[in-house]
Structure formats: structure tokens, C-alpha cells
Design a protein around this motif. Structure first.
Motif, PDB file in Angstrom:
ATOM      1  N   GLU A 759      70.123  69.081  45.396  1.00  0.00           N
ATOM      2  CA  GLU A 759      70.067  67.638  45.617  1.00  0.00           C
ATOM      3  C   GLU A 759      69.444  67.287  46.963  1.00  0.00           C
ATOM      4  O   GLU A 759      68.793  66.243  47.098  1.00  0.00           O
ATOM      5  N   ARG A 760      69.630  68.158  47.951  1.00  0.00           N
ATOM      6  CA  ARG A 760      68.966  67.907  49.238  1.00  0.00           C
ATOM      7  C   ARG A 760      67.457  68.075  49.114  1.00  0.00           C
ATOM      8  O   ARG A 760      66.675  67.331  49.712  1.00  0.00           O
ATOM      9  N   LEU A 761      67.035  69.065  48.350  1.00  0.00           N
ATOM     10  CA  LEU A 761      65.612  69.364  48.243  1.00  0.00           C
ATOM     11  C   LEU A 761      64.841  68.327  47.423  1.00  0.00           C
ATOM     12  O   LEU A 761      63.676  68.040  47.720  1.00  0.00           O
ATOM     13  N   CYS A 766      61.355  64.857  46.142  1.00  0.00           N
ATOM     14  CA  CYS A 766      61.126  66.172  46.755  1.00  0.00           C
ATOM     15  C   CYS A 766      60.367  66.098  48.089  1.00  0.00           C
ATOM     16  O   CYS A 766      59.574  66.981  48.426  1.00  0.00           O
ATOM     17  N   CYS A 767      60.632  65.079  48.870  1.00  0.00           N
ATOM     18  CA  CYS A 767      59.915  64.950  50.144  1.00  0.00           C
ATOM     19  C   CYS A 767      60.310  66.049  51.131  1.00  0.00           C
ATOM     20  O   CYS A 767      59.596  66.298  52.100  1.00  0.00           O
ATOM     21  N   ALA A 768      61.467  66.702  50.904  1.00  0.00           N
ATOM     22  CA  ALA A 768      61.901  67.774  51.803  1.00  0.00           C
ATOM     23  C   ALA A 768      61.101  69.057  51.600  1.00  0.00           C
ATOM     24  O   ALA A 768      61.177  69.963  52.430  1.00  0.00           O
ATOM     25  N   ILE A 769      60.363  69.149  50.495  1.00  0.00           N
ATOM     26  CA  ILE A 769      59.564  70.346  50.225  1.00  0.00           C
ATOM     27  C   ILE A 769      58.193  70.178  50.869  1.00  0.00           C
ATOM     28  O   ILE A 769      57.440  69.269  50.528  1.00  0.00           O
ATOM     29  N   ARG A 770      57.879  71.066  51.802  1.00  0.00           N
ATOM     30  CA  ARG A 770      56.621  70.963  52.528  1.00  0.00           C
ATOM     31  C   ARG A 770      55.440  71.377  51.647  1.00  0.00           C
ATOM     32  O   ARG A 770      55.550  72.304  50.846  1.00  0.00           O
ATOM     33  N   PHE A 781      61.333  77.104  41.748  1.00  0.00           N
ATOM     34  CA  PHE A 781      62.751  77.398  41.962  1.00  0.00           C
ATOM     35  C   PHE A 781      63.600  76.162  41.672  1.00  0.00           C
ATOM     36  O   PHE A 781      64.697  76.264  41.096  1.00  0.00           O
ATOM     37  N   CYS A 782      63.102  74.993  42.070  1.00  0.00           N
ATOM     38  CA  CYS A 782      63.825  73.753  41.764  1.00  0.00           C
ATOM     39  C   CYS A 782      63.852  73.493  40.255  1.00  0.00           C
ATOM     40  O   CYS A 782      64.861  73.022  39.719  1.00  0.00           O
ATOM     41  N   ALA A 783      62.745  73.806  39.580  1.00  0.00           N
ATOM     42  CA  ALA A 783      62.695  73.596  38.130  1.00  0.00           C
ATOM     43  C   ALA A 783      63.730  74.462  37.421  1.00  0.00           C
ATOM     44  O   ALA A 783      64.461  73.992  36.537  1.00  0.00           O
ATOM     45  N   GLU A 784      63.820  75.744  37.795  1.00  0.00           N
ATOM     46  CA  GLU A 784      64.803  76.616  37.158  1.00  0.00           C
ATOM     47  C   GLU A 784      66.231  76.148  37.445  1.00  0.00           C
ATOM     48  O   GLU A 784      67.094  76.173  36.564  1.00  0.00           O
ATOM     49  N   THR A 785      66.470  75.731  38.668  1.00  0.00           N
ATOM     50  CA  THR A 785      67.812  75.254  39.025  1.00  0.00           C
ATOM     51  C   THR A 785      68.128  73.962  38.279  1.00  0.00           C
ATOM     52  O   THR A 785      69.253  73.762  37.797  1.00  0.00           O
ATOM     53  N   CYS A 786      67.149  73.093  38.167  1.00  0.00           N
ATOM     54  CA  CYS A 786      67.330  71.829  37.445  1.00  0.00           C
ATOM     55  C   CYS A 786      67.745  72.087  35.998  1.00  0.00           C
ATOM     56  O   CYS A 786      68.651  71.431  35.470  1.00  0.00           O
ATOM     57  N   CYS A 787      67.119  73.082  35.368  1.00  0.00           N
ATOM     58  CA  CYS A 787      67.463  73.402  33.977  1.00  0.00           C
ATOM     59  C   CYS A 787      68.858  74.004  33.893  1.00  0.00           C
ATOM     60  O   CYS A 787      69.613  73.715  32.956  1.00  0.00           O
ATOM     61  N   ALA A 788      69.222  74.839  34.856  1.00  0.00           N
ATOM     62  CA  ALA A 788      70.569  75.412  34.852  1.00  0.00           C
ATOM     63  C   ALA A 788      71.625  74.331  35.014  1.00  0.00           C
ATOM     64  O   ALA A 788      72.730  74.420  34.457  1.00  0.00           O
ATOM     65  N   LEU A 789      71.297  73.278  35.787  1.00  0.00           N
ATOM     66  CA  LEU A 789      72.233  72.169  36.005  1.00  0.00           C
ATOM     67  C   LEU A 789      72.143  71.112  34.916  1.00  0.00           C
ATOM     68  O   LEU A 789      72.933  70.158  34.920  1.00  0.00           O
ATOM     69  N   THR A 796      62.516  65.044  34.979  1.00  0.00           N
ATOM     70  CA  THR A 796      61.358  64.162  34.788  1.00  0.00           C
ATOM     71  C   THR A 796      60.456  64.146  36.012  1.00  0.00           C
ATOM     72  O   THR A 796      59.228  64.305  35.908  1.00  0.00           O
ATOM     73  N   SER A 797      61.043  63.980  37.198  1.00  0.00           N
ATOM     74  CA  SER A 797      60.224  63.904  38.414  1.00  0.00           C
ATOM     75  C   SER A 797      59.627  65.265  38.758  1.00  0.00           C
ATOM     76  O   SER A 797      58.472  65.361  39.187  1.00  0.00           O
ATOM     77  N   LEU A 798      60.399  66.339  38.570  1.00  0.00           N
ATOM     78  CA  LEU A 798      59.875  67.672  38.854  1.00  0.00           C
ATOM     79  C   LEU A 798      58.720  68.009  37.912  1.00  0.00           C
ATOM     80  O   LEU A 798      57.748  68.650  38.315  1.00  0.00           O
ATOM     81  N   TYR A 799      58.825  67.565  36.686  1.00  0.00           N
ATOM     82  CA  TYR A 799      57.755  67.828  35.716  1.00  0.00           C
ATOM     83  C   TYR A 799      56.440  67.211  36.200  1.00  0.00           C
ATOM     84  O   TYR A 799      55.383  67.852  36.144  1.00  0.00           O
ATOM     85  N   GLN A 800      56.509  65.974  36.704  1.00  0.00           N
ATOM     86  CA  GLN A 800      55.296  65.295  37.154  1.00  0.00           C
ATOM     87  C   GLN A 800      54.682  66.002  38.373  1.00  0.00           C
ATOM     88  O   GLN A 800      53.464  66.088  38.507  1.00  0.00           O
ATOM     89  N   LEU A 801      55.543  66.517  39.274  1.00  0.00           N
ATOM     90  CA  LEU A 801      55.041  67.213  40.455  1.00  0.00           C
ATOM     91  C   LEU A 801      54.403  68.557  40.099  1.00  0.00           C
ATOM     92  O   LEU A 801      53.428  68.986  40.730  1.00  0.00           O
ATOM     93  N   LEU A 802      54.936  69.215  39.087  1.00  0.00           N
ATOM     94  CA  LEU A 802      54.458  70.545  38.719  1.00  0.00           C
ATOM     95  C   LEU A 802      53.282  70.486  37.747  1.00  0.00           C
ATOM     96  O   LEU A 802      52.511  71.453  37.647  1.00  0.00           O
ATOM     97  N   LEU A 803      53.111  69.365  37.065  1.00  0.00           N
ATOM     98  CA  LEU A 803      52.102  69.263  36.007  1.00  0.00           C
ATOM     99  C   LEU A 803      50.678  69.588  36.476  1.00  0.00           C
ATOM    100  O   LEU A 803      49.936  70.259  35.734  1.00  0.00           O
ATOM    101  N   PRO A 804      50.247  69.174  37.681  1.00  0.00           N
ATOM    102  CA  PRO A 804      48.866  69.497  38.088  1.00  0.00           C
ATOM    103  C   PRO A 804      48.577  71.002  38.156  1.00  0.00           C
ATOM    104  O   PRO A 804      47.414  71.398  38.144  1.00  0.00           O
TER     105      PRO A 804
END
Length: 990
Positions: A759-761, A766-770, A781-789, A796-804
Motif C-alpha cells: 500500500e505504501r508503494l 505508484c509515485c513511490a516507485i522510481r 513485484f507489485c503485480a504479483e503481490t496485488c494478485c496474492a492480495l 486496474t492501475s497497475l495494469y495500465q502502468l505495466l501495459l506499455p
């Protein structure tokens, strides 16, 4: 015994009281003759007889037919880099012939010529300045290897004993070469004897680090010399001083000296000189308080002229020549030789048989005593005269004397002559870098900085260059953070000077050194440099544009970065030489990294970069170009092309050592992890870490952690670490990389701990991720954790960031390739409940993984895809999902992915909600019963399921009670009868 002059010729001096030490050496010598390299390290206080003991050991070696070669480290600052090794190599040449040595060394002679120029003909010897950081960083290791190959071949012809005397004065490069040879020549007839003083515990001394590394070897014998006994003191007096002492006199000498041989001998000589005869009947009224006073009492008996000459000699160093002293004193050489004869007769100095007119103090403590008693101002003036004398004496060939000259002028700089100190320090630094002695070069740059700043010359351009060159040398040694700090200081000083060309050079070096962090802070400086530079094409302007493109990669629009890259490379092609073009290509590739749309462009640039690097005929520049193209191939998933390039990269001579050796091995580990080739992989990762600690210190631990995490995860070992991980996660001062810790927590079921980090990341999109080289890794790593949770909103938001990044692989830089990004998009689509997208991504991920032959990724994708399909509504989907799970289980068992096998079995055999098992067995009990049925022990079950042995035993008792089985064998048969045994077992799974 201490170092004393021989009586003449090759007569051997007796050694007293060292029988135990000789026995240790003889045993080591016998093991060496059997083909096992040996080291004997002799330590003790000054004057305890370390050198004399080494001489006795050398006598033993010569008696056994070994070739003994000596290398003596100079005590005074100013000794040339690698001096003991230069002496050893030259001694080998003297023992045979130069032509024979050249023939035996072959092509390796050119690399060793950096230390011993006479190994190649003058027409062939052309020292070259390293053309890049990569070029310099591996040239040193090429030289080391050439020396190693030479000694390996030489020891096949004759056993060799190397004696490295006074290692406490050795320069850091010499100690690095000692470490290298001790590791590379494990199976050779080589025995290395090293002597050193007891260290003072300071961790800043290079010797302590070397001793720590050597101590890990089982074939290192450490001999600590203690004082001689009273009986031995009496024997020394008789043999060395030709005097018979009474028991009472021996007792007093022993009490005064603690059995230190040098002190005892010097004291005996004082007693003889101040007594009435050879046989000492009475002791003087006052015994000298220590060895320095004892030596001083003996020096006082020499003439004033002789003492003055010895003072000048002591400033020059332990070794000196009559000509150097004569020039420094403005005296006739013959007069100096005549006066020196007094000191020779008194045993203060001795003639050096290696060269006519060359002398040395018989012991370091004698030279130290004379030097330390000089008034400070007189000492500084003598250093200045010594520097001038060396320049005059060696004017025809200054190179070998540069380090000594620089040392003397640096010492004398306090009297006001800073120019000589700076000029010769810079020349000595350049000479050291030519010999790949980067530690020594840094010392000289420090001397330049100290001299100029001490003289108030804060705006001298040489000061800025010294900082810049020091920063580059630190980078060659793998000290990245320190290098960045020094280069930042160079930037600050360059801004004051106003030199645009110098500013560009400093900023380019800083950008390359700090390529792992954001570069926005140097953008205004680059903009300013471009304003100052002429608008016409130039090398400086091309470098500035390329550096600017890299520095703006995280803040500017990708199209702007592309324009800057194109402008820089076009200008470089018109105005730059091949070496400068390589630098521009490297910066261009760095500028485009991280942008998924630039991948195909980077691949094309990579081909051009390699072609330009090949035209330079520099293996180092070519290796650097290969390195960046390998990363591009990993990212694109073009593994066939990658394997061809990696084979070529690894075949380059420069890739056998240093940074490129580390990188080529790291990429092979990455490929092995990706392919599931896990046999003997753990020791390879451990070995890689050892190389990384020396060549890539700042991120070697991170690479090791990423690779070990991936290996242990695939092999199902992470759950066994649950207690330790829980403690780390609960510790607010933890230093573990948070995204990695988060994923491990999610993997082993510590979901609350994983959620807190997650949740912090991911807050605020995901502005905390450089946006650096680890950006995609963090998203995965966030995507895998998101699915586990099961967090559908964040999915939804992680999908858009990873899609490119869907058309490439997910990579941890230089460590791990996590397979196609499509897999993680599919998992996010499942969590967000987008079945059509999930199906599309799973299909693409499976196709790419198969094409890459990334079998662990294939198994994971089949499992995730199968789990998705068996949860669908249609029979066709469920049947397809079941087939994929069966295929995933078969592949996972063949690969040995133990935890994945358990997870697949849980789906295949109905551990879903509402399923019941015979005899009221629980799902956990059935899980354990399946493992028992394939012959697993309680310990196996404990490791696979990450539960304690007590818990396993309890479950086994419950299973036997519920099923009415008498033992585990009957329980296994029960599992077969009730269809609970799972898929056919594969004993390679664990």
C-alpha cells in the motif's frame, strides 16, 4: 634473527633458535612439490628476524632444487607500483636469459611489459593510455593473468619459491596481485613466503584486507616469531659477534631486549665498542633504553661527515646510490664512497650486489632512527634536494623514478614549491595508471589536491582535473559511491573555472558513474556548457548532447530524448573519433533504456555501437558494447541472438577478468535461471558474488540477493524462511529492499506484512516507485503481490502502468529475467476480472515463454492459466484448464519446482471449498498423505509445506488413526486405493 651483512661472497649465515619455523616450511615445501601451491606468512615485531628467517627458508628451498626469487617492499613512500613483483620478474630474467623468457612468455610478455618494459623490444613497446573506463578496468586483470600464466608455465619446469619481504610496506596493487596469484595458481609448484610486521589493527591498511582474504585458504601457514631464548642469545653472540658472554650478561641482555635479535645484537655491539675487550666481563653503567637509543649510541661513534651523509641517505630511503647522494650533497662521488666505507665497516649500511655503487641500510630500524631524529625543516629541505637530485640523475629515463621524485617533492611542498610537487605527482599518477596501479594513482591525485589546497590555489585547473581523475580511478576500483562524491566535487570546482570542455568531460564521467540514479541535477550544467560551446560540430558538443539526453531521460518527453540522441550521434559521426563515438553510443543507449517504445531502436543502435567499437581494435570497448546489447536482447526476449553474442562477449580476452568477467558470468546465471538449468547453480552464484565484491562492490550483493531469491523460489525453498522473514518484516530498521521483501512475504503467506509495504508503494498511482532501471521489476513485484492480495482496484492501475511493456520481458538489471511481461498483465487482468484480456495475455505469455525455452516461466504460466480456466463456467474451459494443470505439473516435477507441484496438486485433486475426503481427512492431511505416498520423509514434508517437524508428526499420527493404517507403507497404499496419490511422482522434484 635480524638482517645483518654477510661476511662475504655467498657464505650462508647461521640461523639460531628457529627450528620449529624451519619444520613448518619444510612441510609446506613438500606439499608444494606435490603440486599444491603453498603460502607461508612470517610475522613479528621489528627486528625479530623475519627477513633472516625467510633467508633460511630460501636456503632450504635452494637445497631442494627450487628457484628462489626475492621481492623486497620499500619502506619509504615513493616506491614504484608493483616494486616487489618487478624485482621478482627481473630476477627470473637474470636467472635465465631475456630471449628465453620472451619465448616462454609469448604474447603474455606484452601485457607484463607494463611492469617490466624490457620484456618486449623497444620497437614493440608503446604504452597506451586506456581509452575508456572499461578499457582501463580490465587491462589490470589482463596483466595479472599474463603474470599468472607465466608462473604457471615456469613452475612446470622448476619449483619456484617467491619471497615477498616486508609486506607491511607493500602498495595496494602489489597486494592485489598477490591475492590474484594465490587464487589462480592453486595447483602449481609455487611456494610464496611473505614477511610482515605485526599490524596495528587499522582497517585502512591494504595488508590487513589481504591477510584476511589469504587466511581463508587452508594452505596458508602463519608463523609468528617470538623473541629468542637466553640460550639462543648466547649462541648469537658467539656466532654473529664473535664474543663469549657470561650467564649474567646474557640474562641482562635478554631482560633488556625480550629476546629481540636485532636489539640484542646492536646492544652487544655497543657493549663491545664501549667495553675493554671482546669478552665482556662487566656491563656499562647505563644500558640503552631501547633499540633506537642503542642504534643512536653506535651512530655517535661515526664521524660527523659520515653521519651527515647517512642523514641524506635516510631521506632518500632504505636503498640509495652513491651518485644520488653525491648529487644531493653537491659532492664528488669518490668522496661519498670513501665516507660510506665507515658506515659499511660499522654494519650500518651494506653494499647492494645487484648494482655497482648501490647501498642499503642493513635494517629498516637503523634508517628509521636516523630519519626520525632529523629536525623537521632540515628533513623537508633534504627531500627537496633529493627530488632535484633524482631528476638530474635519471633525466634520460625518468619513468622508473617518477614515484620517488613525486614523493620527495610532495614532502618538500610545505616549504613553498608547489609546482614541482603537482607536476611530478600528476606524472606519477599517469605512470601508475599505465601500470594499472589505480590505488597508487589515487594517492598521487590526493597529493595534488593536498598540495594545491594547502597552497591556497583553489581555482587552479589542475585541482579540478585531479578531482576528476581521482573519481575515474575510484570507479575503476569499483568504489562507485565514493567516485560519485569526488566527481561532484570536481563539478563544483569546474563551474567556478568556466571551462565548458572540462565541464563536459566531468559531467560525462559523473553521468556514467551514477547511471543507476536520476541525473536531473546535471541538466542545467549541461545546458550551460552547450551555451558556452561553439555551435559548430565538435567532440565536446557531441558528448554534451549525448550526456544531456541521458540526464533528461526521466523528465523529458521520449520524443525529445530521441531528438537529442539523433543529434548527438549524427554530430559524433561527423566530428568524433571512434573512441569518443563509443562514449556517445553508450550514453545514447542509456538515455533510451526504460522506454519500451525505444527497444527496437536500441537494438539497432546496439549493432552500430558494436561495429564502431570493433573498428577501434579495443577488446575493452567491444566488450562494453556487447554488454549493453546483451541487455537489449534479454529485454526483447531474443535469446538465440543473445546466446551467440554472449558466446562472443565471453570469448574476448578482456571478459576473462574484472567487471566484464563478472557481467558475462552474471548473464549466464540469468540465462540458466530463465531456462531452469539449476544444476550446480547455487555455487556459481556464490562464486559470482566473490568476483562482484572486487569489481562491482556497490550492487554485487543486490545481484546475489535477486538471483538467490529466484532460485529458491523456483525450487520451493522460500517457505522454510518464513520465521526469519517475519522478523525482518517486523523490524522498522530493516535494510532489505522493500519490493523484494514484499513479494517474499506474499509468496510465503505473510499477507498482512506484504499488504503494508504494497500500500505504501502503490499509493498515488505508484509515485513511490522510481523510474529507474528497477522500475519494471518493481511493477512486476507489485503485480504479483496485488494478485496474492486479490486487490481488484489496485490491479486496474497497475495494469495500465505495466501495459506499455507488454511486448518485452521483465528484467532485474544484470541479475534475473522474470519472463514475458504478458504473464503479469494476465494475472492482473484475472484479479481485475477482465477474462477476455486475461485469456489474450496468457496465450501470448505462453507462446513467448515457449519460444524463449524459458521452462519455469512456461510452468508458471500453465499453472496460472489453468487455474483461471478451471474457475470458468463452461465445461470446455474447465477441461482445457485441467489439461494445462496436468502439463504444468509434469513440467514442474521434471524441473524440480517443489512448491509449484504442491499448488498444482491442490487444484488438480479438489482442495477447493466444499470438497470432502474419505475418513474425515482434512485438506492438509491429504496434502501430507500425497507426499507420503511418493516416499517423502517427514523432513521433506516439513521443507515443502514450511511447517515444523512436530506438526508433520502430529498430522502423520492423525492420518494413521483416521485411516486405520498401521504404518506409512499402508498409508501410501490407502492413498492409491482412494485416488489421493496425485500425478505420477518424479523423484527429481525434491
Amino acid at each position: 634473527m635480524s638482517d645483518l651483512p654477510t661476511d662475504g661472497g655467498n657464505q650462508r649465515r647461521p640461523i639460531v633458535g628457529r627450528a620449529r619455523e624451519l619444520d613448518v616450511f619444510r612441510a609446506a615445501f613438500d606439499r608444494m612439490l606435490a603440486g599444491l601451491r603453498q603460502l607461508v606468512l612470517i610475522s613479528g615485531e621489528p627486528g625479530i628476524g623475519k627477513t633472516r628467517c625467510a633467508e633460511a627458508l630460501a636456503d632450504v628451498a635452494e637445497d631442494q632444487g627450487a628457484l628462489v626469487l626475492w621481492g623486497r617492499c620499500r619502506e619509504e613512500a615513493g616506491a614504484p607500483p608493483y616494486w616487489p613483483w618487478v624485482q621478482i620478474l627481473r630476477a627470473y630474467v637474470d636467472a635465465s636469459s631475456l630471449d628465453e623468457v620472451r619465448l616462454n612468455m609469448g604474447a603474455a610478455a606484452k601485457d607484463i611489459a607494463a611492469l617490466v618494459p624490457e620484456l618486449v623490444d623497444a620497437s614493440q613497446h608503446a604504452p597506451q593510455t586506456p581509452s575508456s573506463i572499461a578499457d582501463a578496468s580490465t587491462a589490470r586483470f589482463r596483466t595479472f593473468d599474463a603474470i599468472g600464466q607465466f608462473f604457471h608455465q615456469a613452475t612446470q619446469q622448476v619449483p619456484i619459491t617467491l619471497v615477498l619481504d616486508d609486506l607491511h610496506w607493500a602498495d595496494a596493487p602489489s597486494l592485489s596481485l598477490l591475492e590474484f596469484l594465490s587464487q589462480e595458481l592453486l595447483h602449481s609448484r609455487l611456494l610464496i613466503v611473505g614477511t610482515h610486521r605485526d599490524t596495528d589493527g587499522s582497517r585502512t591498511k591494504p595488508l590487513l584486507s589481504t591477510l584476511g582474504g589469504l587466511s581463508r585458504d587452508s594452505d596458508v601457514q602463519r608463523v609468528h616469531l617470538a623473541g629468542l631464548s637466553q640460550i639462543a642469545i648466547g649462541e648469537v653472540a658467539e656466532r654473529m659477534c664473535d664474543v663469549s658472554l657470561s650467564d649474567s650478561a646474557i640474562a641482562i641482555i635478554y631482560q633488556q631486549t625480550d629476546g629481540n635479535p636485532l636489539f640484542a645484537i646492536e646492544l652487544i655491539k655497543v657493549l663491545i665498542e664501549e667495553g675493554t675487550g671482546a669478552a665482556i666481563a662487566t656491563m656499562p653503567g647505563r644500558i640503552p633504553a631501547g633499540v633506537h637509543e642503542t642504534i643512536g649510541r653506535r651512530l655517535s661513534r661515526l664521524s660527523d661527515r659520515c653521519n651527515k651523509l647517512l642523514c641524506v641517505a635516510a631521506v632518500h630511503g632504505r636503498e640509495f646510490t652513491a651518485r644520488e647522494i653525491a648529487v644531493a650533497m653537491d659532492e664528488d662521488v669518490q668522496r661519498v664512497l670513501t665516507v660510506l666505507e665507515q658506515a659499511v665497516q660499522a654494519g650500518i649500511v651494506q653494499s647492494n650486489s645487484d648494482a655497482s655503487g648501490s647501498y642499503e641500510f642493513t635494517h629498516a630500524l637503523i634508517r628509521e632512527t636516523i630519519y626520525e631524529e632529523l629536525p623537521v625543516v632540515d628533513r623537508l629541505r633534504m627531500h627537496g634536494r633529493a627530488g632535484d637530485a633524482l631528476v638530474r640523475v635519471h633525466c634520460a629515463h625518468l619513468e622508473p623514478a617518477l614515484t620517488r621524485i613525486a614523493h620527495h617533492f610532495h614532502e618538500a611542498a610545505a616549504l613553498g614549491n608547489t609546482d614541482k610537487a603537482v607536476v611530478y605527482a600528476l606524472r606519477a599518477a599517469d605512470s601508475a595508471e599505465q601500470m594499472h596501479a589505480y590505488e597508487e594513482a589515487i594517492l598521487h591525485y590526493d597529493h595534488v589536491i593536498e598540495t594545491l589546497e594547502g597552497g591556497g590555489l583553489m581555482h587552479d585547473e589542475r585541482l579540478t582535473r585531479a578531482y576528476m581523475l581521482k573519481g575515474s580511478a575510484l570507479l575503476l576500483l569499483g568504489q562507485v559511491q565514493h567516485s560519485i562524491e569526488v566527481l561532484l566535487e570536481a563539478v563544483n570546482r569546474t563551474r567556478v573555472l568556466g571551462s565548458a570542455e572540462l565541464l563536459v568531460d566531468v559531467l560525462m564521467r559523473l553521468a556514467m558513474a551514477s547511471s543507476h540514479v536520476a541525473q536531473q541535477h546535471i541538466v542545467p550544467l549541461l545546458d550551460r556548457a552547450l551555451e558556452l560551446l561553439p555551435k559548430a560540430d565538435s567532440t565536446a558538443r557531441a558528448k554534451a548532447l549525448a550526456t544531456l539526453a541521458f540526464a533528461r531521460r526521466t523528465t523529458a518527453d521520449p520524443a525529445q530524448i530521441q531528438l537529442l540522441v539523433d543529434e548527438a550521434l549524427d554530430m559524433a559521426s561527423r566530428s568524433c573519433g571512434a573512441t569518443a563515438r563509443c562514449a556517445c553510443y553508450q550514453l545514447a543507449v542509456l538515455a533510451l533504456r526504460g522506454n519500451p517504445e525505444s527497444l527496437h531502436r536500441r537494438l539497432r543502435l546496439g549493432h552500430e555501437y558494436i561495429a564502431v567499437a570493433r573498428s577501434t581494435a579495443s577488446a575493452n570497448l567491444l566488450a562494453e558494447a556487447c554488454h549493453w546489447q546483451v541487455l537489449n536482447y534479454f529485454e526483447s526476449g531474443e535469446l538465440e541472438e543473445l546466446e551467440v553474442l554472449l558466446e562472443h562477449y565471453g570469448s574476448l580476452s578482456t571478459a576473462r577478468f574484472g567487471l566484464h568477467q563478472y557481467q558475462t558470468r552474471a548473464y549466464r546465471v540469468t540465462l540458466a535461471l530463465l531456462r531452469g538449468s539449476w544444476a550446480d547453480l547455487e555455487p556459481r552464484i556464490e562464486a559470482l558474488l566473490e568476483i562482484g565484491k572486487k569489481t562491482r562492490r556497490d550492487d554485487a550483493d543486490g545481484v546475489y540477493g535477486a538471483q538467490m531469491f529466484t532460485l529458491n523460489r523456483d525450487l520451493g525453498r522460500l517457505h522454510a524462511l518464513a520465521p526469519q522473514i517475519k522478523k525482518i518484516a517486523a523490524n522498522p530498521t530493516r535494510r532489505m529492499w522493500e519490493p523484494g521483501l514484499m513479494l517474499i512475504c506474499a509468496e510465503i503467506g505473510l499477507l498482512d506484512e506484504a499488504r503494508r509495504i504494497f500500500e505504501r508503494l502503490v499509493e498515488q498511482n505508484c509515485c513511490a516507485i522510481r523510474h529507474d532501471d528497477m522500475y519494471v521489476t518493481c511493477l512486476v513485484f507489485c503485480a504479483e503481490t496485488c494478485c496474492a492480495l486479490a486487490d481488484a482496484h489496485r490491479a486496474t492501475s497497475l495494469y495500465q502502468l505495466l501495459l506499455p511493456y507488454r511486448r518485452q520481458t521483465a528484467n532485474h538489471p544484470t541479475a534475473v529475467c522474470f519472463g514475458p511481461t504478458e504473464l503479469y498483465l494476465a494475472m492482473l487482468a484475472c484479479t481485475a476480472n477482465w477474462p477476455d484480456l486475461a485469456r489474450e495475455h496468457f496465450g501470448q505469455a505462453l507462446a513467448v515463454s515457449r519460444a524463449m525455452r524459458a521452462w519455469p516461466s512456461v510452468a508458471r504460466t500453465l499453472f496460472r492459466y489453468g487455474a483461471f480456466l478451471v474457475s470458468r463456467q463452461t465445461d470446455a474451459d474447465r477441461r482445457l484448464g485441467h489439461q494445462q494443470l496436468l502439463e504444468a505439473e509434469q513440467l514442474a516435477r521434471r524441473l524440480g519446482m517443489a512448491r509449484l507441484v504442491v499448488d498444482i496438486d491442490a487444484l488438480l485433486h479438489g482442495r477447493q471449498r466444499g470438497v470432502t475426503f474419505p475418513d474425515d481427512l482434512t485438506a492438509r492431511e491429504v496434502e501430507i498423505l500425497r507426499l507420503l505416498a511418493i516416499g517423502r520423509t517427514n523432513k521433506d514434508v516439513s521443507l515443502v509445506l514450511a511447517i515444523s517437524l512436530n506438526t508433520v508428526a502430529t498430522h502423520v499420527r492423525n492420518i494413521l488413526n483416521k485411516t486405520h493404517c498401521a504404518n506409512r507403507t499402508e498409508a501410501a497404499a490407502y492413498a492409491v486405493r482412494h485416488g489421493l496419490q496425485g500425478a505420477q511422482s518424479d523423484h527429481a522434484a525434491f
